[in-house]
Each structure stands twice: as structure tokens, then as C-alpha cells.
Enzyme design. Structure first.
Site, PDB file in Angstrom:
ATOM      1  CG  ASP A 199      44.865  36.857  45.769  1.00  0.00           C
ATOM      2  OD1 ASP A 199      44.281  37.677  45.028  1.00  0.00           O
ATOM      3  OD2 ASP A 199      45.176  35.711  45.398  1.00  0.00           O
ATOM      4  CG  ASP A 202      34.802  38.307  44.417  1.00  0.00           C
ATOM      5  OD1 ASP A 202      35.792  39.074  44.349  1.00  0.00           O
ATOM      6  OD2 ASP A 202      34.596  37.420  43.566  1.00  0.00           O
ATOM      7  CG  HIS A 212      46.325  41.272  43.870  1.00  0.00           C
ATOM      8  ND1 HIS A 212      46.865  40.924  42.643  1.00  0.00           N
ATOM      9  CD2 HIS A 212      45.317  40.398  44.088  1.00  0.00           C
ATOM     10  CE1 HIS A 212      46.204  39.885  42.147  1.00  0.00           C
ATOM     11  NE2 HIS A 212      45.261  39.535  43.022  1.00  0.00           N
ATOM     12  CG  HIS A 246      44.972  37.803  38.546  1.00  0.00           C
ATOM     13  ND1 HIS A 246      44.108  38.861  38.568  1.00  0.00           N
ATOM     14  CD2 HIS A 246      44.996  37.311  39.823  1.00  0.00           C
ATOM     15  CE1 HIS A 246      43.632  39.009  39.805  1.00  0.00           C
ATOM     16  NE2 HIS A 246      44.150  38.094  40.575  1.00  0.00           N
ATOM     17  CG  HIS A 267      40.283  39.167  44.271  1.00  0.00           C
ATOM     18  ND1 HIS A 267      39.901  39.090  42.951  1.00  0.00           N
ATOM     19  CD2 HIS A 267      41.618  38.924  44.282  1.00  0.00           C
ATOM     20  CE1 HIS A 267      40.955  38.777  42.192  1.00  0.00           C
ATOM     21  NE2 HIS A 267      42.018  38.679  42.987  1.00  0.00           N
ATOM     22  N   GLY A 316      40.723  34.906  37.238  1.00  0.00           N
ATOM     23  CA  GLY A 316      40.094  33.607  37.006  1.00  0.00           C
ATOM     24  C   GLY A 316      41.159  32.586  36.625  1.00  0.00           C
ATOM     25  CD  GLU A 343      47.093  33.026  41.128  1.00  0.00           C
ATOM     26  OE1 GLU A 343      46.421  33.469  40.173  1.00  0.00           O
ATOM     27  OE2 GLU A 343      46.648  32.960  42.289  1.00  0.00           O
TER      28      GLU A 343
HETATM   29  O1  NOS Z   1      44.448  34.610  42.944  1.00  0.00           O
HETATM   30  C1  NOS Z   1      43.564  34.674  42.083  1.00  0.00           C
HETATM   31  N1  NOS Z   1      43.854  34.324  40.801  1.00  0.00           N
HETATM   32  C2  NOS Z   1      42.953  34.392  39.799  1.00  0.00           C
HETATM   33  N2  NOS Z   1      41.686  34.768  40.001  1.00  0.00           N
HETATM   34  C3  NOS Z   1      41.323  35.097  41.256  1.00  0.00           C
HETATM   35  C4  NOS Z   1      42.219  35.073  42.332  1.00  0.00           C
HETATM   36  N3  NOS Z   1      41.552  35.437  43.437  1.00  0.00           N
HETATM   37  C5  NOS Z   1      40.295  35.704  43.063  1.00  0.00           C
HETATM   38  N4  NOS Z   1      40.144  35.486  41.745  1.00  0.00           N
HETATM   39  C6  NOS Z   1      38.927  35.609  40.940  1.00  0.00           C
HETATM   40  O2  NOS Z   1      38.649  36.984  40.739  1.00  0.00           O
HETATM   41  C7  NOS Z   1      37.244  37.166  40.788  1.00  0.00           C
HETATM   42  C8  NOS Z   1      36.895  38.626  40.960  1.00  0.00           C
HETATM   43  O3  NOS Z   1      37.308  39.144  42.172  1.00  0.00           O
HETATM   44  C9  NOS Z   1      36.829  36.226  41.890  1.00  0.00           C
HETATM   45  O4  NOS Z   1      35.449  35.929  41.828  1.00  0.00           O
HETATM   46  C10 NOS Z   1      37.700  35.016  41.613  1.00  0.00           C
HETATM   47  O5  NOS Z   1      37.064  34.162  40.669  1.00  0.00           O
HETATM   48 ZN    ZN Z   2      44.062  37.894  42.778  1.00  0.00          ZN
END
Ligand code: NOS
Ligand code: ZN
Length: 372
Positions: free
Chosen positions: A310, A28, A24, A213, A26, A186, A216
Site C-alpha cells: 500500500d 505518492d 498494490h 479500493h 501507491h 480515496g 477497507e
Molecule cells: O489505502 C488506501 N485507501 C484509499 N485511498 C488510498 C489508500 N492509500 C492511498 N490512497 C489514496 O490514493 C491516492 C493516489 O495514490 C493517494 O494520494 C491517497 O489519497
Molecule cells: Zn491503496
């Protein structure tokens, strides 16, 4: 080879040598601060909140330290903002693979939402092509540097948007070229997983795996939906599963009296992997502190817990740092860390034979040296 002097002390340097698995992360959320600055200059992105590398790194960490998932997510505007050309996407993906490999990660599934990278006219397929080419080039650079890594991609749909079915189709279209699974991410409150049932049905219909997701920023109902209605293979975070466990005082190390409700029992019985992200959970307020993180409770109760980053940029973290924090907070040793790592590799969306090969040929021998 056994270590003749016994176990290697656990510190950041030895943790970097341990073979680690990351499910997990991301794309970005993991840019190098210097790269954000350079890409902003190259692509004419003028909205960055800082102009020097240390200031920008601090800004991301502090802004993400908000105690709210929604505020935390606002910081992605700036990373997504500089990832709008094929060159930028490929560079970020290549550096991601290189950075993970340099930290000793041997297998990673890195996720991102292609629909967020269309601001300058790219198509969804062009975005996939650039990112997967970047991962391949990072893998080959890491191999040359003597730190081999396998990187695969998870394709995310944004849960507030309405493109999830299309993104699921994109995932399946690219599944033999490095996209191993699907996800939704998101803001969680107000956007339950069941809004995206048709996307999950499409994935199931194509025998393709996905994670969600869930649990959380919202509680148990989100986890229940993800499992019961959507049929997810893994849970992103899933920390609120603790709301379905009674009989243990918060922060207590006495787990003998734990009683599992139906949802928690299902998660444990079915060996549903939990993609836990300790630092991120503290930043978004999913847990109050690391000491109160349910990671240890769930690990002791033998849920299939995994350790994840994350967003390395927002949390100023790495896999080694996340593991070190857990070691310092809960007193884990190498055999615990090996268990979490094998849990993760078993839960990867890679074919079974490839998972087994990484466990037998890389993870077990790597930990054997450290365990001594
Ligand atoms: O921990 C999280 N929980 C929910 N959404 C997330 C988390 N971290 C990142 N993103 C979302 O996932 C998109 C794609 O990678 C990111 O742009 C962010 O908006
Ligand atoms: Zn995430």
C-alpha cells in the site's frame, strides 16, 4: 538448483532474495524521506511537518497510525505537494522502481492519481509522461545493478472528485506505454464505487482491466457494488469480505465450519484477487491488529490472496517486511509465500504470456532455491 541443506531459514535477508510481486503500491505513498525533504527545498514547498530525515519518517508513520482512513489520507498532502514538476515526478518514479528492485520485487504495478499533480500547470498527459519515463529509467538502473524488475502503472481516479471518466480515458490512451489498468482510491465512506459507473463502463468497453479500493473503510455493500455494478477485475483490500463469512470465531485457527455468503462465494468462485495490505489495514483501523487480520482465514479458505505494501512511507514497510510480519503472525513457510506470489502474478494486468514467463522463469526457480 535445490538447496542441499534443506529450506533456508525465513528472515528479512532471505525474504529479500525471494522473487516478489506487488500489485498494490501507491507512488505518492512510497517516497524516500530524504527525497521528500530535497524536493521540498528544490520546488519551494514550505509546509513539511519536519525538517530532518528521521523526524519526517517518524511523522509520516505516526500520523498515518491514526485508526482512520480519512486521517491516514491527510498525510498525502505533503507527498503530493512535492510531486508537482516533471523532474520531481520522474525522480520519485525512478527511485520507486529502484527501491522495489533492491527489495527483490520482480514485478510491480504502482498506482497514483494524475489529477493530483496539476497544481503547477502540468497536463494529465505530461504527468503520465514524466512518471512512465521515471519507471523506465528505474528499470534500467535496476537491471544494471543486477536486480531486474518490470514496473507497470495503474492510473487512479480520486473517488471524491468527478474526473474518473477522464482518467479512464487517460489510462486507455497510455495503455501501450506502460499503463496497464485503472483504479479508484480515496475516502470510501460516502463515495461508493457506483458514483463512477461511466468510468468503469468506458474501461469495459475498451476491454481494459481495473481494480477498485473496496471493503477497507466501508463494508460489504462497497464490495458488492464493485463486483456486481462495476465489474472490477480485482479488489483493493477487500478485507470486509470477512463480514460475509460465518462459522469461524475471530482469531480462531479452526476454519472447518466456515460458511460463505453469496458475495464471499462469488469472490472465491470467480477467483477475484484480493490485494491485501496488512500493515496499512492496521493503521487505518480496517482491522484491530495483525493477529485479527482476515488474511489467514481467507488464505486457508483458498481465496486468491496477495500480499502488498500500500504505502511504504506511511507504514515504514517493504514487501519483505510485510511477508515477514505474516510469517511471524501466521507461521507461513516458503511454499505459502510462493503461493501468494504466484497468486499475485496470475492476477497482474500484464499480458498472459508475460505473466507465465515471470512465473516459470523467475518466481518458481527463485523459490526453489529457498525451499531447498
Ligand atoms: O489505502 C488506501 N485507501 C484509499 N485511498 C488510498 C489508500 N492509500 C492511498 N490512497 C489514496 O490514493 C491516492 C493516489 O495514490 C493517494 O494520494 C491517497 O489519497
Ligand atoms: Zn491503496
Amino acid at each position: 538448483m535445490a538447496n542441499p541443506v534443506g529450506p533456508t531459514p525465513i528472515d528479512l535477508a532471505s525474504l529479500k532474495r525471494a522473487p516478489k510481486v506487488l500489485l498494490h503500491d501507491h507512488l505518492d505513498g512510497g517516497l524516500r524521506p530524504a527525497t521528500v525533504l530535497e524536493l521540498a527545498a528544490e520546488t519551494g514547498y514550505a509546509n513539511l511537518p519536519a525538517t530532518t530525515e528521521p523526524e519526517l519518517a517518524a511523522w509520516f508513520r505516526d500520523a498515518a497510525d491514526s485508526g482512520s482512513l480519512v486521517k491516514y489520507l491527510e498525510t498525502f498532502e505533503h507527498t503530493v505537494g512535492v510531486m508537482q514538476t516533471p523532474e520531481a515526478l520522474a525522480r520519485v518514479a525512478r527511485e520507486c522502481a529502484e527501491d522495489l528492485a533492491a527489495d527483490g520485487v520482480v514485478y510491480a504495478e504502482v498506482r497514483f492519481a494524475p489529477e493530483q499533480h496539476l497544481q503547477r500547470g502540468l497536463s494529465l498527459d505530461e504527468v503520465m509522461e514524466a512518471v512512465l519515463a521515471g519507471f523506465a529509467s528505474g528499470e534500467s538502473a535496476a537491471r544494471t545493478a543486477g536486480r531486474p524488475i518490470v514496473v507497470r502503472c495503474l492510473v487512479t481516479a480520486m473517488r471524491h472528485a468527478a474526473r474518473s471518466r477522464e482518467i479512464a480515458e487517460l489510462t486507455v490512451r497510455w495503455r501501450d506505454r506502460g499503463a496497464v489498468g485503472f483504479d479508484i482510491a480515496g475516502a470510501e465512506a460516502g463515495f461508493p464505487p457506483s458514483r463512477h459507473l461511466d468510468a468503469f463502463e468506458y474501461m469495459r468497453d475498451h476491454s481494459a482491466p481495473f481494480t477498485i479500493h473496496a471493503g477497507e473503510a466501508f463494508g460489504l455493500p462497497s464490495i458488492h457494488e464493485a463486483l456486481a455494478f462495476c465489474g472490477c477485475d480485482r479488489l483493493g483490500h477487500g478485507v470486509r469480505i470477512v463480514d460475509d463469512i460465518d462459522g469461524v470465531e475471530p482469531g480462531s485457527a479452526d476454519f472447518a465450519g466456515a460458511r460463505l455468503g453469496r458475495v464471499a462465494a462469488r469472490v472465491r468462485d470467480a477467483r477475484i484477487p484480493l490485494e491485501m495490505c496488512p500493515s496499512s489495514n492496521v493503521q487505518t483501523g480496517a482491522v484491530a491488529s495483525l493477529e485479527e487480520h482476515p488474511f489467514n482465514l481467507l488464505a486457508q479458505l483458498r481465496f486468491r490472496v496477495t500480499v502488498n505494501t500500500d504505502n511504504r512511507l506511511m507504514s515504514d514497510t517493504t514487501m519483505s517486511k510485510e511477508m515477514l510480519k505474516l510469517v511471524e503472525t501466521f507461521g507461513y513457510g516458503w511454499t505459502d509465500l510462493q503461493r501468494f506470489t504466484i497468486n499475485a502474478m496470475k492476477s497482474a494486468f500484464l499480458p498472459f504470456d508475460e505473466r507465465l514467463a515471470i512465473i516459470d522463469e523467475t518466481i518458481k526457480p527463485g523459490f526453489a532455491v529457498l525451499i531447498g
